[in-house]
Design an enzyme around this catalytic site. Structure first.
Site: not given
Length: 225
Positions: A153-154, A119, A148
């Site tokens: 993912i990086r 996570h 928002a």
């Protein structure tokens, strides 16, 4: 006691970051984000003391009443503020720094079925906008803003603004830093790049026209001689 100190810091954060908060009683009785954070302080303590079933049961009860799901194993710094709260999910190996603000619908999710770190790690003073998804064991640097509904993912460098699907860090020369909560001012990382591409296309067309003129003059010169 460390738990009470952290809860006090979370309590104070509500008044610092939500102008709608009008009284201590209101925050304690009617702010599910604060209730979820306070509950997590207790369940995390139990988790570390290896009372894991009790911790999970308490976190499940907290989820039922607040709409916020925080795994007892998640590590959260003081001054944590969840605004509105509904739909927030924070996974087991999440690590969150101090003075972090999260809005409703945010997910700090895992991307692996294996044990271990899966996570996100969130730096201090980060703001995560409503509906944002931060997925996997990546790092969001301190003092950053996540727009928002962004899907991150990086890794995000410190002092950055990231928006979009998938999330893109807005280049500093386009938008130096998104500093506030005025969501209408959230930068678009794509539009300025499109404008730059249009500018390059115009330059290419201008160069092509000049080259065509040179070729035409050259052909006339050859015909005349």
């Amino acid at each position: 006691m460390g738990i009470l100190k952290d809860i006090r810091a979370d309590f104070q954060a509500v008044f610092e970051r939500d102008p709608a908060a009008s009284s201590s009683l209101e925050v304690i009785a009617a702010y599910p984000g604060f209730q979820a954070a306070a509950s997590h302080r207790i369940t995390h303590y139990l988790w570390r003391k290896n009372f894991k079933f009790t911790a999970r049961l308490m976190s499940h009860i907290s989820r039922f009443f607040t709409g916020v799901e925080i795994h007892p194993g998640a590590v959260i710094g003081k001054g944590f503020f969840i605004d509105h709260g509904m739909g927030v999910v924070i996974g087991e190996t999440s690590e969150i720094g101090e003075n972090v603000t999260i809005y409703h619908g945010v997910t700090l999710g895992g991307t692996s079925f294996t044990k271990g770190k899966r996570h996100p790690t969130i730096g201090s003073n980060v703001t995560i906008g409503a509906g944002a998804k931060i997925l996997g064991p990546l790092n969001v640097g301190a003092n950053s803003k996540v727009g928002a509904n962004s899907v991150v993912i990086r890794d995000v460098p410190p002092n950055s603004t990231v928006v979009g699907i998938p999330g893109s860090v807005v280049p500093g020369d386009i938008f130096p830093y998104y500093s506030g909560l005025e969501h209408n001012m959230l930068p678009d990382p794509i539009f300025p790049l499109i404008e730059r591409i249009k500018g390059l296309e115009e330059s290419v067309h201008a160069l092509k026209s000049e080259l065509d003129d040179i070729r035409e003059k050259k052909s006339l010169y050859k015909a005349a001689n």
